[in-house]
Design a protein around this motif. Structure first.
Motif, short mmCIF file in Angstrom:
data_model
loop_
_atom_site.label_atom_id
_atom_site.label_comp_id
_atom_site.label_asym_id
_atom_site.label_seq_id
_atom_site.Cartn_x
_atom_site.Cartn_y
_atom_site.Cartn_z
N THR A 40 11.29 -4.79 -6.72
CA THR A 40 9.89 -5.24 -6.78
C THR A 40 9.13 -4.84 -5.53
O THR A 40 7.95 -4.46 -5.60
N LYS A 63 5.54 -2.80 -5.45
CA LYS A 63 4.33 -3.37 -4.86
C LYS A 63 3.70 -2.41 -3.85
O LYS A 63 2.47 -2.32 -3.73
N VAL A 75 1.56 0.18 -5.74
CA VAL A 75 0.82 -0.40 -6.86
C VAL A 75 -0.45 0.38 -7.19
O VAL A 75 -0.86 0.44 -8.35
N LEU A 77 5.78 -8.08 -11.44
CA LEU A 77 4.62 -8.48 -10.64
C LEU A 77 4.45 -9.99 -10.63
O LEU A 77 4.80 -10.68 -11.58
N GLU A 85 -0.62 -10.44 -8.28
CA GLU A 85 -0.61 -8.98 -8.36
C GLU A 85 -1.03 -8.47 -9.73
O GLU A 85 -1.66 -7.42 -9.85
#
Length: 441
Positions: free
Chosen positions: A170, A174, A177, A216, A220
């Motif tokens: 993750t 991020k 993104v 997410l 986010e």
């Protein structure tokens, strides 16, 4: 190796022998076997065979970065015959991924032209083997090329992205993104840009997006959802895609999707209002006219709304104000030729409201629609009403006294379909209450 010339015919078994040799002594004599790889790359374009491809893959595995000089030829030749040479490209990506960034976009575009299950392993190799910061710009370039072409298959891209999202933690996602958002805005433009739309392709894109959402947090995901909502206002096709996406998301996320429902609620109501059919005559409705894109928008908005209603177990989404807004909008859709998706949404609206007062309001307004002169509308009304009674169950008893005059009239309707469904309604009420309705009707 100096005796292997690309233009000379080789004896059967030559590549098998060289394959065994590179396994045994390739690491001791790398320079000699790099020459073997160079000759093998040339033969791959002229006289390919399974033994040759296996030898190339072994050379790549054993020699690793020493093979870099031959990568341009290997990739170019392999792209020319992807179905047969996909194993060679997989070997290139798995052994020297750090040197493949210049080729990924071209590989994805080439795969899209001939994509099949045989190439899924190569997609997985690219998605799982290339660093995210390297892969994403290549994917963007590939998507731009594919969307500019008259016909394209996006499965090579979506399968690669799906594997990429699964493999990366993750934190890495991020950090990238912005590129990821750009990619999905482009992919979701597929319906709006292609001249050869297939529902399967759009659903593949959406499935891939759902996989991203799982990685997410709420903070986010919300900006991305809002961005897509704003994007969807650009055309009818975008709106259809957005609500297809939201239908999938609301089904997968269930109650969690209600955290974001406030962001799309007003737009959803607006789209439902746009789906209202024109004033219809009996002749018009009897033809079961379907309005194509408009009916697609109605289908996906109603799917989204139904998911929001049925997963609202805390009864916090449908306030009295929202109920008063949604009910007339949904009742306006009762003249739709196809109420497959309207029925569960409209029948569940009062259930989600969870209020005796709103049940009675709904009960009167939908039964009042049975006064329509159009048989198709009356058919729709009794079908939806039957579904509502089933959903409400034992609580329907409080509505029975107000409903009896309408039911009695519908039992004598001139349309046989209306009469038949009304008899089913009576039987449903008897099953729920445990008493015969003969004394009331």
């Amino acid at each position: 190796s100096s005796g292997i010339n690309a233009e000379w015919p080789l004896r059967p078994g030559t590549w098998k022998v060289l394959d065994l040799l590179v396994k045994k002594i390739g690491s001791k004599y790398p320079e000699e076997f790099v020459k073997v790889l160079g000759a093998a790359a040339t033969h791959l374009g002229n006289n390919p065979s399974d033994e040759l491809r296996k030898c190339i893959c072994t050379c790549l595995e054993v020699l690793s970065v020493r093979c870099v000089a031959h990568l341009p030829d290997l990739v170019k030749i392999s792209i020319g015959n992807l179905q047969d040479n996909s194993a060679v490209l997989s070997a290139v990506i798995s052994t020297v991924p750090q040197f493949t960034s210049a080729y990924i976009s071209d590989i994805l575009v080439a795969m899209s032209k001939v994509y099949s299950d045989n190439l899924s392993k190569l997609s997985a190799e690219i998605g799982g083997g290339i660093k995210l910061r390297v892969l994403l710009p290549a994917v963007i370039n590939a998507i731009d090329t594919l969307l500019d072409s008259s016909a394209h298959d996006l499965r090579a891209v979506t399968d690669t992205l799906r594997k990429c999202i699964e493999q990366n933690v993750t934190h890495d996602i991020k950090n990238q993104v912005t590129d990821i958002n750009t990619i999905f805005v482009k992919l979701l433009s597929y319906r709006d840009t292609t001249t050869s739309f297939t529902q399967e392709t759009e659903d593949e894109v959406i499935s891939c997006f759902v996989g991203l959402v799982y990685k997410l947090t709420e903070k986010e995901f919300l900006p991305l959802l809002v961005r897509l909502l704003e994007w969807s206002n650009g055309s009818l096709e975008r709106s259809i895609t957005f609500y297809n996406l939201s239908a999938h998301l609301s089904d997968k996320l269930q109650g969690l999707f209600l955290l974001f429902s406030g962001s799309i609620y007003l737009n959803l109501v607006e789209k439902l209002q746009q789906c209202k059919p024109p004033v219809q005559t009996e002749e018009f409705t009897s033809k079961k006219v379907k309005l194509s894109s408009g009916s697609d928008l109605a289908m996906y908005t109603l799917k989204t709304l139904y998911n929001m209603l049925r997963y609202d177990t805390a009864h916090g989404f449908i306030t009295a104000d929202r109920f008063d807004t949604l009910l007339p909008v949904l009742l306006d859709l009762i003249t739709l030729p196809d109420i497959t998706h309207l029925t569960p949404a409209l029948a569940h609206l009062p259930i989600a409201a969870n209020s005796d007062r709103l049940w009675k309001q709904f009960n009167f307004q939908i039964l009042n629609q049975s006064k329509s002169l159009l048989p198709t509308v009356r058919q729709n009304v009794v079908s939806i009403y039957k579904e509502f009674i089933i959903k409400l169950g034992q609580d329907y008893g409080v509505l029975l006294p107000d409903s009896l005059p309408f039911i009695a009239e519908l039992l004598e309707d001139s349309d046989p379909t209306v009469e038949e469904i009304t008899h089913q309604i009576v039987k449903t009420i008897e099953d729920i209450t445990g008493e015969s309705m003969d004394q009331y009707l």
